[in-house]
Design a protein around this motif. Structure first.
Motif, PDB file in Angstrom:
ATOM      1  N   GLY A 110      -2.220  -3.872  -0.286  1.00  0.00           N
ATOM      2  CA  GLY A 110      -1.902  -4.242   1.083  1.00  0.00           C
ATOM      3  C   GLY A 110      -2.904  -5.183   1.710  1.00  0.00           C
ATOM      4  N   LEU A 111      -4.088  -5.274   1.138  1.00  0.00           N
ATOM      5  CA  LEU A 111      -5.100  -6.219   1.617  1.00  0.00           C
ATOM      6  C   LEU A 111      -5.247  -7.382   0.656  1.00  0.00           C
ATOM      7  CD1 LEU A 111      -7.444  -7.030   3.526  1.00  0.00           C
ATOM      8  CD2 LEU A 111      -8.927  -5.585   2.149  1.00  0.00           C
ATOM      9  N   ILE A 112      -5.172  -7.116  -0.621  1.00  0.00           N
ATOM     10  CA  ILE A 112      -5.444  -8.142  -1.638  1.00  0.00           C
ATOM     11  C   ILE A 112      -4.336  -9.192  -1.695  1.00  0.00           C
ATOM     12  CG2 ILE A 112      -5.783  -8.518  -4.109  1.00  0.00           C
ATOM     13  CD1 ILE A 112      -7.019  -5.665  -4.148  1.00  0.00           C
ATOM     14  N   VAL A 113      -3.097  -8.772  -1.706  1.00  0.00           N
ATOM     15  CA  VAL A 113      -1.987  -9.729  -1.832  1.00  0.00           C
ATOM     16  C   VAL A 113      -1.874 -10.637  -0.608  1.00  0.00           C
ATOM     17  CG1 VAL A 113       0.513  -9.945  -2.116  1.00  0.00           C
ATOM     18  CG2 VAL A 113      -0.755  -8.263  -3.468  1.00  0.00           C
ATOM     19  N   PRO A 114      -1.915 -10.111   0.641  1.00  0.00           N
ATOM     20  CA  PRO A 114      -1.907 -11.040   1.786  1.00  0.00           C
ATOM     21  C   PRO A 114      -3.129 -11.960   1.820  1.00  0.00           C
ATOM     22  CG  PRO A 114      -1.357  -8.846   2.519  1.00  0.00           C
ATOM     23  CD  PRO A 114      -1.798  -8.727   1.091  1.00  0.00           C
TER      24      PRO A 114
ATOM     25  N   THR B  93       0.832  -1.198   0.000  1.00  0.00           N
ATOM     26  CA  THR B  93       0.000   0.000   0.000  1.00  0.00           C
ATOM     27  C   THR B  93       0.870   1.253   0.000  1.00  0.00           C
ATOM     28  OG1 THR B  93      -1.732  -1.162   1.192  1.00  0.00           O
ATOM     29  CG2 THR B  93      -1.820   1.230   1.236  1.00  0.00           C
ATOM     30  N   TYR B  94       1.982   1.217   0.692  1.00  0.00           N
ATOM     31  CA  TYR B  94       2.863   2.380   0.764  1.00  0.00           C
ATOM     32  C   TYR B  94       3.685   2.544  -0.511  1.00  0.00           C
ATOM     33  CZ  TYR B  94       1.583   2.483   5.632  1.00  0.00           C
ATOM     34  OH  TYR B  94       0.867   2.540   6.794  1.00  0.00           O
ATOM     35  N   VAL B  95       3.881   1.467  -1.253  1.00  0.00           N
ATOM     36  CA  VAL B  95       4.688   1.522  -2.475  1.00  0.00           C
ATOM     37  C   VAL B  95       3.823   1.789  -3.698  1.00  0.00           C
ATOM     38  CG1 VAL B  95       6.261   0.212  -3.950  1.00  0.00           C
ATOM     39  CG2 VAL B  95       6.390  -0.042  -1.473  1.00  0.00           C
ATOM     40  N   THR B  96       2.728   1.047  -3.840  1.00  0.00           N
ATOM     41  CA  THR B  96       1.909   1.150  -5.049  1.00  0.00           C
ATOM     42  C   THR B  96       0.582   1.867  -4.827  1.00  0.00           C
ATOM     43  OG1 THR B  96       0.830  -0.973  -4.638  1.00  0.00           O
ATOM     44  CG2 THR B  96       2.868  -1.004  -5.933  1.00  0.00           C
ATOM     45  N   GLY B  97       0.165   2.022  -3.586  1.00  0.00           N
ATOM     46  CA  GLY B  97      -1.112   2.657  -3.305  1.00  0.00           C
ATOM     47  C   GLY B  97      -2.246   1.671  -3.104  1.00  0.00           C
TER      48      GLY B  97
END
Length: 123
Positions: free
Chosen positions: A36-40, A29-33
């Motif tokens: 952070g929820l979808i990948v984990p 989320t901090y890198v691409t926006g």
């Protein structure tokens, strides 16, 4: 190292690197926006039946991310209330960055995740 899960009698492998990757994926989320929820969530759903401890860590990660999302949504209208929402957004930003790193280290050491102030959406 392979172990048998006591609940379902399924052969599980111990893979701390996957657990660490799941925790650090929250930082997308901090890198691409986004992500952070979808990948984990994807990592948890695909490996919860084959990696020892992934179910516990995955649930903790998803609960933490959903809690951060809820606090962010509640902080945005609170900006109009004497600017208190800005403090909430700063808190979410700092905690959302530090806690995945701390829990990735804990996962690498074989410890259980510890996300404080997390609402248990998934138990």
């Amino acid at each position: 190292m392979e172990l048998i899960d006591q609940k379902s009698s399924v052969l599980l492998k111990k893979d701390n690197q996957v657990l660490v990757l799941a925790h650090l994926a929250q930082l997308l989320t901090y890198v691409t926006g986004f992500g952070g929820l979808i990948v984990p969530l994807f990592i948890w759903l695909t490996s919860k039946d084959s990696v020892l401890g992934m179910d516990e860590h995955g649930k903790a990660i998803i609960n933490f991310q959903l809690g951060l999302l809820l606090f962010t949504v509640l902080s945005i209208p609170a900006i109009l209330l004497f600017g208190l929402g800005i403090l909430g957004l700063i808190f979410v930003g700092i905690v959302g960055f530090i806690m995945p790193i701390v829990n990735a280290i804990r996962a690498n050491n074989g410890e259980a995740p510890n996300y404080f102030m997390t609402i248990r959406f998934i138990s």
